[in-house]
Design a protein around this motif. Structure first.
Motif, mmCIF file in Angstrom:
data_model
loop_
_atom_site.group_PDB
_atom_site.id
_atom_site.type_symbol
_atom_site.label_atom_id
_atom_site.label_comp_id
_atom_site.label_asym_id
_atom_site.label_seq_id
_atom_site.Cartn_x
_atom_site.Cartn_y
_atom_site.Cartn_z
ATOM 1 N N SER A 1 0.819 -1.218 0.000
ATOM 2 C CA SER A 1 0.000 0.000 0.000
ATOM 3 C C SER A 1 0.851 1.266 0.000
ATOM 4 N N LEU A 2 2.109 1.151 0.389
ATOM 5 C CA LEU A 2 3.007 2.320 0.332
ATOM 6 C C LEU A 2 3.467 2.548 -1.101
ATOM 7 N N PRO A 3 3.756 3.801 -1.484
ATOM 8 C CA PRO A 3 4.149 4.098 -2.869
ATOM 9 C C PRO A 3 5.419 3.338 -3.269
ATOM 10 N N ARG A 4 5.298 2.454 -4.236
ATOM 11 C CA ARG A 4 6.400 1.558 -4.593
ATOM 12 C C ARG A 4 7.620 2.298 -5.133
ATOM 13 N N LEU A 5 7.412 3.439 -5.766
ATOM 14 C CA LEU A 5 8.539 4.166 -6.351
ATOM 15 C C LEU A 5 9.164 5.165 -5.377
ATOM 16 N N GLU A 6 8.598 5.251 -4.182
ATOM 17 C CA GLU A 6 9.173 6.144 -3.173
ATOM 18 C C GLU A 6 10.011 5.332 -2.194
ATOM 19 N N THR A 7 11.017 4.679 -2.770
ATOM 20 C CA THR A 7 11.962 3.858 -2.024
ATOM 21 C C THR A 7 13.376 4.303 -2.394
ATOM 22 N N PRO A 8 14.391 3.939 -1.613
ATOM 23 C CA PRO A 8 15.744 4.430 -1.883
ATOM 24 C C PRO A 8 16.243 4.154 -3.300
ATOM 25 N N GLU A 9 15.901 2.971 -3.838
ATOM 26 C CA GLU A 9 16.423 2.603 -5.163
ATOM 27 C C GLU A 9 15.777 3.369 -6.305
ATOM 28 N N HIS A 10 14.731 4.160 -5.996
ATOM 29 C CA HIS A 10 14.041 4.923 -7.039
ATOM 30 C C HIS A 10 14.104 6.443 -6.808
ATOM 31 N N THR A 11 14.881 6.884 -5.843
ATOM 32 C CA THR A 11 14.884 8.315 -5.504
ATOM 33 C C THR A 11 16.300 8.871 -5.455
ATOM 34 N N GLU A 12 16.384 10.193 -5.566
ATOM 35 C CA GLU A 12 17.678 10.885 -5.540
ATOM 36 C C GLU A 12 17.448 12.336 -5.134
ATOM 37 N N GLY A 13 18.558 13.080 -4.960
ATOM 38 C CA GLY A 13 18.462 14.500 -4.651
ATOM 39 C C GLY A 13 17.664 14.754 -3.384
ATOM 40 N N ARG A 14 16.626 15.587 -3.501
ATOM 41 C CA ARG A 14 15.789 15.924 -2.350
ATOM 42 C C ARG A 14 14.540 15.049 -2.252
ATOM 43 N N GLU A 15 14.478 14.000 -3.053
ATOM 44 C CA GLU A 15 13.306 13.121 -3.019
ATOM 45 C C GLU A 15 13.354 12.233 -1.773
ATOM 46 N N GLY A 16 12.259 12.189 -1.056
ATOM 47 C CA GLY A 16 12.187 11.376 0.150
ATOM 48 C C GLY A 16 11.781 9.948 -0.150
ATOM 49 N N PHE A 17 11.739 9.115 0.915
ATOM 50 C CA PHE A 17 11.394 7.715 0.692
ATOM 51 C C PHE A 17 10.926 7.030 1.977
ATOM 52 N N PHE A 18 10.320 5.845 1.772
ATOM 53 C CA PHE A 18 10.067 4.861 2.818
ATOM 54 C C PHE A 18 11.030 3.707 2.541
ATOM 55 N N HIS A 19 11.718 3.230 3.543
ATOM 56 C CA HIS A 19 12.658 2.129 3.322
ATOM 57 C C HIS A 19 12.374 0.996 4.303
ATOM 58 N N LEU A 20 11.900 -0.120 3.758
ATOM 59 C CA LEU A 20 11.698 -1.326 4.555
ATOM 60 C C LEU A 20 13.040 -2.043 4.676
ATOM 61 N N HIS A 21 13.581 -2.098 5.882
ATOM 62 C CA HIS A 21 14.911 -2.700 6.033
ATOM 63 C C HIS A 21 14.919 -3.926 6.936
ATOM 64 N N GLY A 22 13.729 -4.296 7.448
ATOM 65 C CA GLY A 22 13.651 -5.500 8.261
ATOM 66 C C GLY A 22 12.261 -6.096 8.221
ATOM 67 N N PHE A 23 12.204 -7.430 8.144
ATOM 68 C CA PHE A 23 10.920 -8.145 8.092
ATOM 69 C C PHE A 23 11.106 -9.438 8.869
ATOM 70 N N LYS A 24 10.313 -9.612 9.913
ATOM 71 C CA LYS A 24 10.354 -10.851 10.674
ATOM 72 C C LYS A 24 8.925 -11.288 10.902
ATOM 73 N N GLY A 25 8.568 -12.438 10.332
ATOM 74 C CA GLY A 25 7.163 -12.780 10.365
ATOM 75 C C GLY A 25 6.844 -14.228 10.660
ATOM 76 N N SER A 26 5.651 -14.413 11.185
ATOM 77 C CA SER A 26 5.043 -15.726 11.374
ATOM 78 C C SER A 26 3.543 -15.505 11.242
ATOM 79 N N VAL A 27 2.785 -16.574 11.295
ATOM 80 C CA VAL A 27 1.326 -16.408 11.218
ATOM 81 C C VAL A 27 0.847 -15.525 12.369
ATOM 82 N N ASP A 28 1.395 -15.739 13.535
ATOM 83 C CA ASP A 28 0.919 -15.083 14.745
ATOM 84 C C ASP A 28 1.307 -13.608 14.834
ATOM 85 N N GLU A 29 2.506 -13.263 14.379
ATOM 86 C CA GLU A 29 2.957 -11.864 14.472
ATOM 87 C C GLU A 29 4.021 -11.568 13.429
ATOM 88 N N THR A 30 3.914 -10.399 12.820
ATOM 89 C CA THR A 30 4.933 -9.924 11.877
ATOM 90 C C THR A 30 5.341 -8.514 12.259
#
Length: 420
Positions: free
Chosen positions: A249-278
């Motif tokens: 649901s977050l903007p896919r192109l607003e990530t570090p690999e798609h931005t430069e200069g003064r463009e901001g981003f969301f960066h997912l840098h960790g994912f730990k998941g199971s059925v019960d909790e992620t």
């Protein structure tokens, strides 16, 4: 200026000492081994003739070069950090020296076929004919920020050995744990006592920076319900599927690999998941404060939307601000940037003024009352095996520091008048 071999020897003596910091430690410094270089630096500052050398209980080092003029001059400072990044090992660094670089591939490690190539790292070609210091391909180098420390110590030594160069009182400060975002946390701005300072922590020759990201960290927790899959219909809630919906649901192109200069981003840098909790770990970055606040609001809104769909609270978001754009603290005192720009011009360097796509100790120090732009230290490819630094860049940085000291001791009123 400080001769080349002297710079090389000093830099090598710093980088062979492992000072990797640890984000999982609550101590300051975060690793005991940082004391090895801290103690060495404190002793070296005394040996070159610096005064009021202090090393506090948290490994922060401060020292003074007294003024050699009779008229009032603002007290200025220079700051660098001595820890290295936990992203890549800093143990057993074996620096290699390549003189008169020919513009071709540099073999870092023949055994493992590790090559520093200008075909991939084009910045190498800026330094043809110069002396390049690299790793052996097995560690980072530590030019971030031991190049900055080398330059500050060398500049102070040069000023001490050349009393004919007039300067005001200069304070130097070396910090632990910058690489884990805590370099300024226990920095005593009042004790430092400077009107403004410069971090020597940039990259390419000429870099002069006074704006950086606004930054926050976010932890998104998704709660599920685990039941036996054979009888799960209408009962199981798989947190990993909901977490995937959140990510998408977050903007896919607003990530570090798609931005430069003064463009901001969301960066997912960790994912730990199971059925019960992620758990999802994000960093949020934007130079613009309004956009920054909007990004934080979006992350909460997406959680609210998913909770509404599930008809219960399954997603929670915890956001913590980390640092802010120092531009708002520097713009009222832009003469400190203009002084640095002139210092570069007098050293034959064209200033490259650009926003930092990251943060520095200078950002936090600026909000603590010590306006602190960032100046190049000369290294490239930080935090990895391909890190390198040209010796001539370090020599130029020394010259810039000396020039800043000279300009500040002359007449800075013309710089201030332009602000009025």
């Amino acid at each position: 200026m400080i001769e080349k071999q002297h710079i090389i020897d000093r830099f090598k003596s710093y980088v062979i000492i492992d000072t990797e910091s640890d984000p999982n430690s609550d101590a300051t410094p975060s690793t005991e081994k940082q004391w090895n270089l801290a103690n060495k630096l404190a002793e070296e500052l005394k040996q070159i003739g610096m005064e009021d050398v202090t090393l506090d209980e948290n490994a922060y080092i401060m020292a003074t070069l007294p003024s050699n003029v009779s008229h009032p001059v603002p007290v200025i400072g220079f700051v660098s950090h001595f820890d290295t990044s936990p992203d890549f090992t800093g143990a057993n660094v074996k620096p290699q020296i390549f003189e008169n670089y020919d513009g071709k591939d540099i073999v870092l490690n023949k055994e493992q076929n590790i090559i520093l190539s200008p075909d991939y790292f084009e910045d190498l070609l800026l330094y043809k004919g110069q002396t390049i210091i690299t790793t052996d391909g097995k560690t980072l180098l530590g030019a971030d920020d031991k190049a900055g420390i080398t330059e500050i110590v060398s500049a102070m030594e040069y000023l001490i050995n050349h009393p004919e160069i007039k300067h005001g009182k200069i304070r130097v400060g070396f910090t632990p744990d910058e690489e884990i975002g805590r370099g300024a946390h226990k920095f005593d701005v009042k004790k430092f006592g400077a009107e403004w300072a410069y971090t020597m922590d940039g990259s390419q020759v000429g870099e002069l920076e006074y704006e950086n990201f606004n930054a926050a960290g976010a932890v998104v927790t998704v709660k599920g319900k685990i039941v036996h899959p054979g009888s799960a219909k209408g009962k199981m809630i798989n947190s990993m599927y909901i977490a995937t919906d959140y990510i998408n649901s977050l903007p896919r192109l607003e990530t570090p690999e798609h931005t430069e200069g003064r463009e901001g981003f969301f960066h997912l840098h960790g994912f730990k998941g199971s059925v019960d909790e992620t758990k999802l770990q994000y960093i949020i970055r934007d130079h613009d404060k309004k956009h920054f606040e909007a990004r934080k609001a979006m992350m909460q809104r997406l959680a609210d939307d998913l909770n509404e769909q599930q008809e219960m609270e399954v997603v929670t978001v915890e956001i913590k601000d980390q640092y802010f754009n120092m531009r708002e603290k520097i713009e009222p005192v832009m003469h400190i940037v203009k002084i640095a720009k002139q210092a570069m011009e007098e050293a034959g360097i064209e200033a490259i003024i650009k926003p930092i796509r990251g943060g520095t100790d200078g950002s936090q120090l600026s909000f603590m009352g010590l306006p602190c732009p960032n100046i190049f230290a000369g290294g490239h490819n930080f935090h990895g095996r391909y890190e390198f630094v040209p010796v001539e860049s370090m020599q130029k940085a020394v010259e810039v520091i000396v020039n800043i000291a000279k300009i500040t001791a002359l007449d800075i009123s013309k710089f201030k008048k332009e602000e009025e």
